[in-house]
Scaffold this motif. Structure first.
Motif, PDB file in Angstrom:
ATOM      1  N   HIS B  46       0.828  -1.215   0.000  1.00 16.06           N
ATOM      2  CA  HIS B  46       0.000   0.000   0.000  1.00 16.06           C
ATOM      3  C   HIS B  46       0.859   1.260   0.000  1.00 16.06           C
ATOM      4  CE1 HIS B  46      -3.341  -2.613   0.554  1.00 16.06           C
ATOM      5  NE2 HIS B  46      -3.007  -2.972   1.771  1.00 16.06           N
ATOM      6  N   LEU B  47       0.431   2.221  -0.791  1.00 16.95           N
ATOM      7  CA  LEU B  47       1.104   3.519  -0.868  1.00 16.95           C
ATOM      8  C   LEU B  47       0.129   4.621  -0.467  1.00 16.95           C
ATOM      9  CD1 LEU B  47       2.971   3.290  -4.300  1.00 16.95           C
ATOM     10  CD2 LEU B  47       3.936   3.081  -2.010  1.00 16.95           C
ATOM     11  N   PRO B  48       0.644   5.695   0.108  1.00 20.76           N
ATOM     12  CA  PRO B  48      -0.238   6.809   0.480  1.00 20.76           C
ATOM     13  C   PRO B  48      -0.589   7.652  -0.736  1.00 20.76           C
ATOM     14  CG  PRO B  48       2.011   7.351   1.058  1.00 20.76           C
ATOM     15  CD  PRO B  48       2.039   5.943   0.509  1.00 20.76           C
ATOM     16  N   ASP B  49      -1.152   7.009  -1.739  1.00 27.07           N
ATOM     17  CA  ASP B  49      -1.453   7.673  -3.006  1.00 27.07           C
ATOM     18  C   ASP B  49      -2.954   7.601  -3.265  1.00 27.07           C
ATOM     19  OD1 ASP B  49      -1.587   8.723  -5.503  1.00 27.07           O
ATOM     20  OD2 ASP B  49      -0.531   7.083  -6.508  1.00 27.07           O
ATOM     21  N   GLU B  50      -3.593   8.750  -3.263  1.00 17.84           N
ATOM     22  CA  GLU B  50      -5.043   8.765  -3.455  1.00 17.84           C
ATOM     23  C   GLU B  50      -5.464   8.395  -4.868  1.00 17.84           C
ATOM     24  OE1 GLU B  50      -7.460  11.772  -1.123  1.00 17.84           O
ATOM     25  OE2 GLU B  50      -5.565  12.798  -1.456  1.00 17.84           O
ATOM     26  N   LEU B  51      -4.544   8.398  -5.807  1.00 19.86           N
ATOM     27  CA  LEU B  51      -4.925   8.004  -7.164  1.00 19.86           C
ATOM     28  C   LEU B  51      -4.858   6.495  -7.362  1.00 19.86           C
ATOM     29  CD1 LEU B  51      -3.602  10.685  -9.669  1.00 19.86           C
ATOM     30  CD2 LEU B  51      -5.614  10.682  -8.194  1.00 19.86           C
ATOM     31  N   HIS B  86      -9.526  -0.708   2.650  1.00 19.70           N
ATOM     32  CA  HIS B  86      -9.522   0.763   2.572  1.00 19.70           C
ATOM     33  C   HIS B  86     -10.380   1.431   3.644  1.00 19.70           C
ATOM     34  CE1 HIS B  86     -13.424   0.556   0.288  1.00 19.70           C
ATOM     35  NE2 HIS B  86     -13.633   1.634   1.008  1.00 19.70           N
ATOM     36  N   TRP B  87     -11.055   0.646   4.472  1.00 15.97           N
ATOM     37  CA  TRP B  87     -12.016   1.260   5.397  1.00 15.97           C
ATOM     38  C   TRP B  87     -11.332   2.199   6.386  1.00 15.97           C
ATOM     39  CZ3 TRP B  87     -14.094  -1.136  10.454  1.00 15.97           C
ATOM     40  CH2 TRP B  87     -13.125  -1.914  11.092  1.00 15.97           C
ATOM     41  N   GLY B  88     -12.153   3.081   6.955  1.00 16.25           N
ATOM     42  CA  GLY B  88     -11.636   4.053   7.905  1.00 16.25           C
ATOM     43  C   GLY B  88     -11.390   3.480   9.283  1.00 16.25           C
ATOM     44  N   GLY B 202      -5.017   2.095   2.403  1.00 19.35           N
ATOM     45  CA  GLY B 202      -4.469   0.803   2.816  1.00 19.35           C
ATOM     46  C   GLY B 202      -3.345   1.033   3.814  1.00 19.35           C
ATOM     47  N   CYS B 203      -3.341   0.221   4.872  1.00 20.40           N
ATOM     48  CA  CYS B 203      -2.371   0.436   5.956  1.00 20.40           C
ATOM     49  C   CYS B 203      -1.072  -0.293   5.647  1.00 20.40           C
ATOM     50  CB  CYS B 203      -2.953  -0.083   7.263  1.00 20.40           C
ATOM     51  SG  CYS B 203      -1.864   0.164   8.679  1.00 20.40           S
ATOM     52  N   LYS B 208      -3.718  -1.217  11.112  1.00 13.60           N
ATOM     53  CA  LYS B 208      -5.175  -1.209  10.948  1.00 13.60           C
ATOM     54  C   LYS B 208      -5.661  -2.647  10.849  1.00 13.60           C
ATOM     55  CE  LYS B 208      -7.349  -0.091   7.053  1.00 13.60           C
ATOM     56  NZ  LYS B 208      -7.904   0.698   5.928  1.00 13.60           N
ATOM     57  N   ALA B 209      -6.777  -2.910  11.521  1.00 18.12           N
ATOM     58  CA  ALA B 209      -7.353  -4.243  11.438  1.00 18.12           C
ATOM     59  C   ALA B 209      -8.175  -4.358  10.169  1.00 18.12           C
ATOM     60  CB  ALA B 209      -8.234  -4.499  12.652  1.00 18.12           C
ATOM     61  N   GLY B 210      -7.956  -5.430   9.471  1.00 14.10           N
ATOM     62  CA  GLY B 210      -8.783  -5.713   8.310  1.00 14.10           C
ATOM     63  C   GLY B 210      -8.961  -7.210   8.232  1.00 14.10           C
TER      64      GLY B 210
END
Lengths: 452, 505
Positions: B46-51, B86-88, B202-203, B208-210
């Motif tokens: 996961h990358l901190p990329d909103e696209l 992707h959840w909050g 994505g963490c 983050k729990a998923g």
């Protein structure tokens, strides 16, 4: 922004000194670093004999220089190093994010360099018993120039050949020049200028077109300098300097602020993230297919300028949206009242243009007023508008959303916002996030930390 | 091609519905195959990329009605782990009153499950996935969380200040993440939350729990097979109308898989869409009906202080005070949360929810580091006009696309007005300027609802189809009412319950 930096990488058997006459025209505006490649000039060869280690060596030079925005000018052998360093920047290697453009002079390509076999054999023969003799150096310089150089320059060129380390000379001829790096080089988006000498041999204009040009999406046709062979910096210093200056001036228009670049170069940024941001800061591939014609693209660019309140970069942003439309990159949904995205955009643009009686010919204020009416469903549309007022309002919302999405994702927008949320990553067992999260708390590494 | 082995259970979807169920069934010794349409990710992917859109269900859906709801990013997931990728991770428990809306207000629906039974499952879910939150919890004093809350960010501080000033109770939100390193059974080490703020992308450290960092590794350890990139395109029945297997597309080939029981856990859109496309399990006529999306209004403002709201766990403060406001002129209520929103998502909300463009849009966005918002998650009642149907056009698999019509009806509108008033009061008291509202709705609920009456519901309280006795539905589509609580935690509890009921049957 600090003064941009130019790095110069010389040809086989030469040294940083080959750039003196070129740099004389440039050092008022740029920090010029004329490097000696390993094994040439005053630089010991150490183990930097293959392309990978030369690229690694150059990357370290860039990092150690502390340069922020920079361009690289590569001549012949130096061009191969320049291109492959650009490929590493494209891949997101730390420390190279400041690369703004590339200039190749009679460049050795990422592919195996075309070289006449007997010439290679002769040149290898020159170092069989150690350093190159004055006679062979003289032959080499003559063979690479279209006409006689001024004596002072000729002597400098000969001296450089003579002091080349035979290990480096041989390594390049036997291996470096023959390594095939086409796949790694790929197709690069960096602004680039490719120059050839009209009277060069193996690395002349045709070779540049065939072997270097395809690697640079943004490069125009190869620039050919008349009455010059291979030693372009010696033969045509003014012309070379002026080409470099023209490219650098254009390329630096998109340079990112120094603090943004230094953050982008740290290990806080995942290399894949760095690569994406670098790519987003470069022009879209001019050859990438879109779905809009020229007129439609212009209307879109005018709408973009309205939506982001600036015409700067509007054409490029319109192009990016067009490419995404062609690729079928939607956002996962659409209004039920609208046709599929591609059709909706073409119809929407046609409607706006028809309602305006030529949107691009209206003043900015008229354009803004029209779009406001569209948003408020206020326009009575004529037969020339493919979309009805409700559809047009919905399409305009979609258009604004897509424009805002692309604009906000651009590094220069992030820089203006002072947004540094891209600089969070897993670095081995370390998770690099934020240690401070409260109001008015800023960590030293963050953008704008010094301004607070 | 055909897979000759008949498995006990095929589970379609791997998120909050499919994950816990698969783990439970596999642990009980059943042979389980999980079919996930999306790709498999490791946290480090996961990358901190909103696209980056690979975590989202990006295939086209059509959205109609007066308040069309947005799909794509941040509303529908794909990938091994489903929407929990992707959840909050905002995970309040459902309030008992929200399960009895019809009894109390004569609108909406009651849940056919006792609240206490759900609470037992909720506790188990929280223990399994790791949840951080305040202990005790002001609105449920007996509740405790295993991990201390994550750091509050600037919007949370502002909300705490504003709420205190007007007498609203607020505290750290329950968040499905770990604030200390955790050894997750069957997975390994999950690092403590680094406050990076990129939960929706994505963490990257597994804090983050998923489903992907808890249930699915458990399922796999107990022998379940997890198949990514598998898109179910057909359900096969025998002469008596029972499910005998599924057909799924894997790369360029169709695979037939026989099974004893089928669990559809593909979410509130894809599950009813599949059933409608195949004409199955719909004697009630309720498949696709009763679509609900939470009222998710936000209120934004500028602060003099530097907020930098992308930092920290995004929704780090909660208030449950408005679950039943004294002056409500609507049924149900809403939760309030502080908001940290990344720039591209914010830009989209400003355009679509507040109608901003041009100088106004740019001026707000360039003030990003001084913006902060608060938002709600509010009750939505099922409405006749809110329905998922099939559009005429087909996707690449020859399946008709979903069309979702959604309009706020009277109850949602009244709730929205009340919420905007409350949020503005809080934000004014917190010192925000230039306050404005953003209209939004979120989550996809109710399209195959559970109930006790087979003429008004698609599945029973156990998630079992009234029409096909070896077909189960286990995802947000079974929610009879929306409830104010964000759905994922409740969904995981329902998933365990469905598994237990299936195993007991």
């Amino acid at each position: 922004m600090s003064r941009p930096t130019l790095f110069f990488l010389h040809a086989l058997g030469s040294s940083g000194a080959q750039w003196q006459e070129v740099i004389a025209h440039l050092d008022q505006r740029y920090d010029c670093h004329a490097l000696d490649l390993p094994g040439f000039g005053d630089n010991p060869v150490q183990n930097h004999t293959d392309v990978a280690s030369l690229v690694q060596w150059f990357r370290q030079v860039v990092i150690d220089s502390g340069a922020s925005s920079w361009l690289v000018v590569g001549h012949s052998m130096g061009a191969k190093i320049a291109t492959l360093t650009a490929a590493r920047a494209d891949a997101g290697d730390a420390g190279l994010a400041g690369l703004c453009g590339v200039v190749l002079l009679a460049g050795s390509p990422p592919a195996r360099e075309p070289m006449d076999a007997s010439r290679r054999k002769d040149m290898l023969g020159w170092v069989e018993r150690g350093s190159i003799s004055r006679r062979d150096a003289d032959t080499f310089v003559s063979a690479n120039t279209a006409g006689p150089l001024p004596e002072r320059l000729r002597e400098r060129a000969i001296q450089d050949v003579m002091r080349a380390d035979p290990v480096a000379w041989r390594a390049w001829l036997e291996h470096g020049s023959r390594e095939d790096w086409r796949e790694e080089a790929g197709r690069l988006a960096f602004p680039a200028c490719i120059i050839a000498g009209a009277e060069d041999g193996d690395l002349g204009a045709q070779a540049q077109r065939d072997l270097n040009l395809p690697h640079y999406a943004a490069a125009q046709e190869v620039r050919v300098l008349a009455h010059a062979a291979h030693f372009l910096p010696y033969e045509k210093p003014l012309e070379v300097a002026s080409e470099i200056d023209a490219l650098a001036t254009a390329a630096l228009g998109r340079a990112l602020p120094d603090d943004f670049l230094s953050l982008l170069n740290t290990s806080r940024v995942d290399p894949r993230m760095r690569a994406r941001l670098i790519a987003r800061n470069l022009p879209p591939d001019p050859q990438a297919a879109g779905v809009l014609n020229q007129a439609q693209r212009q209307v879109l660019a005018a709408i973009v300028a309205q939506v982001v309140d600036s015409s700067e970069g509007a054409d490029e942003l319109a192009h990016r949206i067009d490419i995404a439309l062609a690729a079928g990159e939607g956002d996962g949904w659409r209004f039920a009242e609208l046709p599929p995205d591609k059709d909706a955009w073409i119809a929407g643009l046609a409607s706006v243009d028809a309602l305006a009686g030529g949107f691009c010919h209206r003043t900015a204020a008229e354009q803004a007023s029209l779009l406001g009416q569209i948003q408020r469903h206020e326009l009575a549309v004529g037969a020339a508008s493919p979309l009805d007022p409700d559809q047009l309002a919905l399409w305009f919302e979609d258009a604004c959303a897509q424009i805002a999405r692309v604009w906000t994702s651009l590094p220069r927008t992030m820089a203006k916002m002072g947004y540094d949320g891209f600089a969070v990553a897993r670095d081995g067992e370390l998770a690099l996030g934020y240690a401070l999260t409260g109001a008015n708390e800023v960590e030293a590494w963050q953008l704008g930390a010094r301004r607070v | 091609m055909s897979n000759p082995a008949c498995v006990d259970a095929v589970v379609v979807g791997s998120g909050a519905g499919g994950g816990p169920l698969a783990a439970r069934l596999a642990r009980a010794g059943l042979s389980v195959l999980v079919l996930e349409a999306g790709a498999r990710f490791a946290p480090a992917d996961h990358l901190p990329d909103e696209l980056e859109s690979s975590l989202y269900w990006m295939e086209e859906r059509l959205s109609g009605g007066r308040t069309p709801t947005a799909f794509g990013p941040n509303n529908s997931g794909t990938g091994m782990g489903g929407s929990t990728l992707h959840w909050g991770a905002f995970c309040p428990r459902p309030d008992a009153r929200d399960l009895a809306l019809r009894s109390h207000h004569a609108v909406g629906e009651d849940w056919p499950i006792a609240h206490q039974e759900l609470v037992d499952y909720l506790r188990e879910v929280e223990a399994t996935i790791g949840v951080a939150g305040p202990s005790p919890y002001p609105w449920d004093p007996g509740r405790a969380y295993a991990y201390a809350p994550p750091r509050r960010n600037a919007p949370a501080e502002a909300m705490a200040r504003g709420c205190a000033a007007i007498g609203v109770t607020a505290t750290d939100a329950p968040a499905a993440l770990v604030t200390q390193d955790r050894e997750q059974p069957f997975l390994g080490r999950r690092l403590a939350c680094a406050n990076c703020g990129a939960c929706h992308q994505g963490c990257f450290n597994g804090a983050k729990a998923g489903s992907d960092t808890s249930w699915l590794p458990m399922a796999q350890a107990h022998g379940a097979t997890l198949q990514a990139g598998a898109r179910v395109i057909d359900i096969e029945l025998d002469a008596r109308g029972r499910v005998t297997g599924v057909v799924y597309r894997l790369e360029d080939r169709n695979v037939r898989q026989r099974c004893q029981a089928l669990f559809l856990c593909a979410g509130g859109i894809e599950t009813p869409r599949l059933l409608l496309n195949l004409g199955l399990a719909n004697s009630s006529g309720q498949v696709g009906r009763n679509f609900m999306a939470h009222v998710a209004t936000q209120v934004w403002g500028r602060f003099d202080a530097s907020m930098r709201m992308n930092r920290g766990y995004p929704s780090s403060l909660i208030s449950e005070d408005m679950l039943r406001p004294a002056d409500a002129d609507f049924a149900g209520g809403y939760l309030i949360q502080s908001l940290g929103v990344q720039p591209v998502t914010l830009a989209n909300s400003l355009v679509r929810g507040a109608g901003l463009w041009g100088a106004e849009l740019v001026s707000v966005l360039q003030d990003y580091n001084h913006l902060a918002g608060i938002g709600i998650n509010g009750e939505c009642l099922p409405g006749e006009n809110n329905v998922l149907t099939l559009a005429a056009e087909e996707d690449d698999f020859g399946m008709k696309r979903a069309r979702v019509d959604f309009s706020f009806n009277d109850n949602e509108q009244a709730l929205d007005v009340h919420a905007q008033r409350t949020l503005r009061q809080i934000w004014e008291a917190a010192g925000a300027r230039d306050i404005f509202a953003v209209a939004r709705s979120a989550h996809t609920l109710g399209t195959c609802r559970m109930g006790t009456d087979r003429s008004r519901a698609v599945v029973d309280a156990d998630g079992r189809s009234f029409d096909i006795d070896n077909l189960y539905i286990c995802d947000n589509s079974t929610f009879p009412s929306a409830m104010a609580a964000n759905p994922a935690l409740t969904q995981m509890a329902l998933s365990l319950r469905t598994a237990d009921r299936f195993l007991a049957a």
